[in-house]
Design an enzyme around this catalytic site. Structure first.
Site, PDB file in Angstrom:
ATOM      1  N   HIS A 198      -3.112   7.451   4.792  1.00  0.00           N
ATOM      2  CA  HIS A 198      -2.177   7.524   3.669  1.00  0.00           C
ATOM      3  C   HIS A 198      -1.209   8.689   3.762  1.00  0.00           C
ATOM      4  CE1 HIS A 198      -4.564   4.228   2.126  1.00  0.00           C
ATOM      5  NE2 HIS A 198      -3.424   3.891   1.577  1.00  0.00           N
ATOM      6  N   ARG A 305       2.140   1.191  -5.110  1.00  0.00           N
ATOM      7  CA  ARG A 305       0.716   1.590  -5.087  1.00  0.00           C
ATOM      8  C   ARG A 305       0.425   2.455  -6.318  1.00  0.00           C
ATOM      9  NH1 ARG A 305       1.970   2.046   0.757  1.00  0.00           N
ATOM     10  NH2 ARG A 305       0.332   1.014   1.952  1.00  0.00           N
ATOM     11  N   ARG A 340       0.804  -3.109  -7.664  1.00  0.00           N
ATOM     12  CA  ARG A 340      -0.574  -3.383  -7.276  1.00  0.00           C
ATOM     13  C   ARG A 340      -1.476  -2.630  -8.241  1.00  0.00           C
ATOM     14  NH1 ARG A 340      -2.648  -1.581  -1.498  1.00  0.00           N
ATOM     15  NH2 ARG A 340      -2.601   0.488  -2.413  1.00  0.00           N
ATOM     16  N   GLU A 439      -6.455  -8.701   2.408  1.00  0.00           N
ATOM     17  CA  GLU A 439      -6.709  -7.562   3.288  1.00  0.00           C
ATOM     18  C   GLU A 439      -8.172  -7.468   3.703  1.00  0.00           C
ATOM     19  OE1 GLU A 439      -5.421  -3.962   1.273  1.00  0.00           O
ATOM     20  OE2 GLU A 439      -6.061  -4.720  -0.663  1.00  0.00           O
ATOM     21  N   ASN A 462      -3.015  -3.221   6.959  1.00  0.00           N
ATOM     22  CA  ASN A 462      -3.674  -1.946   7.297  1.00  0.00           C
ATOM     23  C   ASN A 462      -5.185  -2.120   7.142  1.00  0.00           C
ATOM     24  OD1 ASN A 462      -1.049  -1.090   7.274  1.00  0.00           O
ATOM     25  ND2 ASN A 462      -1.168  -0.117   5.273  1.00  0.00           N
ATOM     26  N   ASP A 463      -5.571  -2.714   6.025  1.00  0.00           N
ATOM     27  CA  ASP A 463      -6.993  -2.941   5.814  1.00  0.00           C
ATOM     28  C   ASP A 463      -7.479  -4.193   6.524  1.00  0.00           C
ATOM     29  OD1 ASP A 463      -8.124  -0.827   4.271  1.00  0.00           O
ATOM     30  OD2 ASP A 463      -6.782  -1.418   2.650  1.00  0.00           O
ATOM     31  N   ARG A 473      -9.703   2.805   9.832  1.00  0.00           N
ATOM     32  CA  ARG A 473      -8.280   3.082  10.056  1.00  0.00           C
ATOM     33  C   ARG A 473      -7.979   4.569  10.159  1.00  0.00           C
ATOM     34  NH1 ARG A 473      -5.718   0.899   4.326  1.00  0.00           N
ATOM     35  NH2 ARG A 473      -4.010   2.355   4.584  1.00  0.00           N
ATOM     36  N   CYS A 510       2.828  -6.504   3.304  1.00  0.00           N
ATOM     37  CA  CYS A 510       3.192  -5.159   2.886  1.00  0.00           C
ATOM     38  C   CYS A 510       2.441  -4.079   3.666  1.00  0.00           C
ATOM     39  CB  CYS A 510       2.961  -4.981   1.381  1.00  0.00           C
ATOM     40  SG  CYS A 510       1.243  -5.241   0.913  1.00  0.00           S
TER      41      CYS A 510
HETATM   42  C1  PEP Z   1      -2.854  -2.504   3.412  1.00  0.00           C
HETATM   43  O1  PEP Z   1      -4.082  -2.373   3.442  1.00  0.00           O
HETATM   44  O2  PEP Z   1      -2.196  -3.022   4.333  1.00  0.00           O
HETATM   45  C2  PEP Z   1      -2.095  -2.007   2.250  1.00  0.00           C
HETATM   46  C3  PEP Z   1      -0.810  -2.261   2.113  1.00  0.00           C
HETATM   47  O3  PEP Z   1      -2.762  -1.244   1.339  1.00  0.00           O
HETATM   48  P1  PEP Z   1      -3.148   0.298   1.557  1.00  0.00           P
HETATM   49  O4  PEP Z   1      -2.504   0.763   2.833  1.00  0.00           O
HETATM   50  O5  PEP Z   1      -2.679   1.044   0.378  1.00  0.00           O
HETATM   51  O6  PEP Z   1      -4.625   0.249   1.649  1.00  0.00           O
HETATM   52 MG    MG Z   2      -5.127  -1.857   1.632  1.00  0.00          MG
END
Ligand code: PEP
Ligand code: MG
Length: 586
Positions: A198, A305, A340, A439, A462-463, A473, A510
């Site tokens: 993040h 977010r 979200r 995700e 990402n998740d 990650r 996203c």
């Molecule tokens: C993701 O997981 O791709 C996402 C957009 O959410 P975050 O990165 O906030 O977990």
């Molecule tokens: Mg996520």
């Protein structure tokens, strides 16, 4: 005083995760502490030093007692017992005596004496095998952090910098980033992390450079050191020479000229060579980003977010939340904003929830699970979102859903909130779009069931990558395995897109994969026509889209179906990208 460092130029190489170059002094957050300097004190001032410590301990005691009260009320007495340990540590007479002894015998400031003593206790516990004792390390750490900040007169929530700084840290969690005075932060240099941590995501949102995997910098750098942070090549340069600075100035001028070419058309739609339009939206986290979003060419906010606003002020009232969300909606109107709902848990931990550590937070009480378990929090947020929805076009999206049942439960809570508001005479628009993030692999595999319940799906790659390949990650050691082009991840994306099409609903992406220009041809080929990315990438993604033809991208997507290697797939997509828009890779 800070230790003098030699003025010789020294370079560390890490991984660039957010573009740009910054030149400033550093502010080192050492393992979440700002290590105090070993300042000497004037003879005869030891009493005053000890009085400072007593005052800081008293403020901390009050603060912890208040936390204990709030947690006791909200979660019961078992949860609030943890604070008993904190209060005991705070009142430990041996610690007080030893600190006083050091102050008097060594003539040093109480900050340093207390800090060193607590570090000794933490070091002793850090390595022990017993899990219970190891957890006491966290208790001491928490108490020390609070006391140190009060000793300095800092507000716990907001360490302030007078001058612009580059923040240097071992790791930077979302709750660390919300506590920074972001208007003064010019860049992040972090020892751990990855492109999808993040800190990296926030840096890209704030359009500041960030470099991760800079091993050892926290020990080698001291607050006040002058550095240059290069978010293109992943370099941190201590004491840059005049020649180095001149070289960077020239490079920046060239980059700005190149960037201008892409920026000119940023407010134009992104239409492929064959006439298909792709909606390019922005990801955002903070209210202060709205001006950047408006100016970026974003056609919507595809992901707001909301947990970052929550971490900034966990006890915000419904009115305060409604006002904040309305500010975002108004800033974007008539464009859509997809909020979200809270994705707390995992690495985005609310200080209060964190008091009860989970053995594996990424597989624990996170996202929609936490919201459904904390209806007070969830309803406050949903009511505020519904109120904000009256001021523009709003989508409400649920994070971390593992299956359709959670979506149904969340929708039922949303319906209750809407009915409550209407009964109270508050206007709720009829059309608030509801969506779910895909995700978790189980969500992708049951995307058809979820699609039947919502107005849109959004792929959080990402998740999705993390959970599909079982690769953390944030973990440096397994970062090589974190490959969004893994065939399994692509199959789950494909499945989700097809399920959305079959249900006749919108589908977007996203996750950070959406902003990877090497993968734009593959994303279009897989049928995605909504990409939500960091504001700094919007003009570039639009430029890429305009140079692609859907048929060629679909052919690429067909070819990669037969490939086993993530690297081969990446290279195939990259080859199309480099041929169609080489200027973006210069
Ligand atoms: C993701 O997981 O791709 C996402 C957009 O959410 P975050 O990165 O906030 O977990
Ligand atoms: Mg996520």
């Amino acid at each position: 005083m800070a230790q003098p460092t030699s003025l010789i130029e020294k370079t560390w190489t890490g991984t660039a995760v957010s573009a740009g170059v910054a030149h400033a002094v550093v502010h080192v957050l050492k393992d979440h502490f700002d290590e105090p300097d070993e300042d000497s004190i004037e003879p005869g001032t030891a009493d005053a030093e000890m009085a400072r410590l007593h005052a800081a301990l008293e403020v901390t005691r009050k603060e912890i007692a208040e936390l204990q009260r709030v947690v006791g009320e909200e979660q019961g007495s078992a949860e609030s017992e943890i604070f008993e340990t904190h209060l005991l540590i705070l009142q430990d007479s041996t610690i007080l005596k030893q600190t006083e002894k050091t102050v008097r015998e060594k003539n040093v400031c109480v900050d340093w004496a207390y800090y060193k003593l607590m570090c000794k206790h933490m070091d002793a516990l850090r390595g022990v095998a017993d899990a219970y004792l190891r957890e006491r390390f966290l208790d001491i750490k928490d108490v020390t952090q609070r006391v140190m900040r009060h000793l300095r007169g800092e507000l716990l929530q907001h360490p302030m910098f007078d001058e612009p700084v580059i923040v240097v840290a071992h790791d930077l969690t979302p709750s660390d980033t919300v506590q920074l005075n972001r208007s003064k932060v010019l860049g992040f240099a972090v020892e751990t992390g990855s492109g999808v941590s993040h800190a990296a995501i926030i840096a890209r949102s704030l359009a500041i450079p960030a470099v991760v995997k800079l091993h050892g910098i926290c020990d080698d750098l001291h607050s006040g050191d002058a550095v240059l942070l290069d978010g293109e090549d992943g370099l941190l340069i201590l004491n840059p020479t005049a020649e180095t600075l001149a070289r960077y100035r020239k490079r920046e001028e060239q980059a700005e000229r190149r960037e201008d070419v892409f920026q000119v058309q940023r407010h134009e739609p992104a239409t492929t060579r064959c006439g298909s339009s792709v909606c390019v939206g922005a990801n955002a986290e903070f209210l202060e980003e709205m001006r950047i979003v408006q100016d970026s060419g974003a056609e919507e906010i595809g992901l707001f977010r909301t947990e970052f606003l929550h971490l900034e002020n966990p006890s915000a009232t419904e009115d305060e939340l409604a006002a904040a969300y309305t500010q975002v909606v108004r800033a974007l109107a008539p464009k859509r904003v997809v909020f979200r709902t809270l994705d707390l848990g995992g690495d985005k931990i609310d200080a209060r929830e964190a008091m009860e550590p989970e053995p594996n937070p990424f597989l624990g009480w996170r996202g929609i699970r936490l919201s459904l378990g904390r209806l007070d929090l969830f309803k406050r947020q949903l009511r505020a979102l519904l109120r904000a929805a009256g001021h523009g076009r709003v989508g409400i999206m649920f994070p971390m859903v593992s299956g359709v049942q959670e979506v149904q439960e969340a929708k039922a809570v949303l319906k209750d909130c809407a009915e409550e508001l209407i009964a109270e005479g508050i206007d709720v628009p009829e059309e608030v779009e509801v969506g779910a993030m895909i995700e978790i692999p189980s969500a992708a595999l049951s995307a058809d069931l979820i699609a039947a319940e919502v107005d849109f799906l959004s792929l959080g790659t990402n998740d999705l990558t993390q959970y599909t390949i079982a690769v953390d990650r944030l973990n440096d050691r397994v970062a090589g395995l974190y490959q969004p082009t893994h065939p399994a991840v692509l199959r789950l994306i494909d499945m989700s897109v097809k399920a959305s099409r079959a249900a006749g609903i919108r589908v977007g992406m996203c996750g950070e994969m959406a902003a990877d220009l090497r993968l734009t041809p593959l994303m279009i080929g897989l049928g995605l026509n909504e990409l939500s990315v960091a504001t700094t990438q919007i003009a570039r993604v639009k430029h890429a889209v305009r140079r692609l033809a859907v048929a060629e991208c679909e052919e690429l997507a067909r070819v990669v179906q037969t490939c086993a290697s993530p690297t081969e797939i990446l290279n195939l997509s990259r080859a199309v990208a480099e041929r169609c828009y080489p200027e973006l890779f210069e």
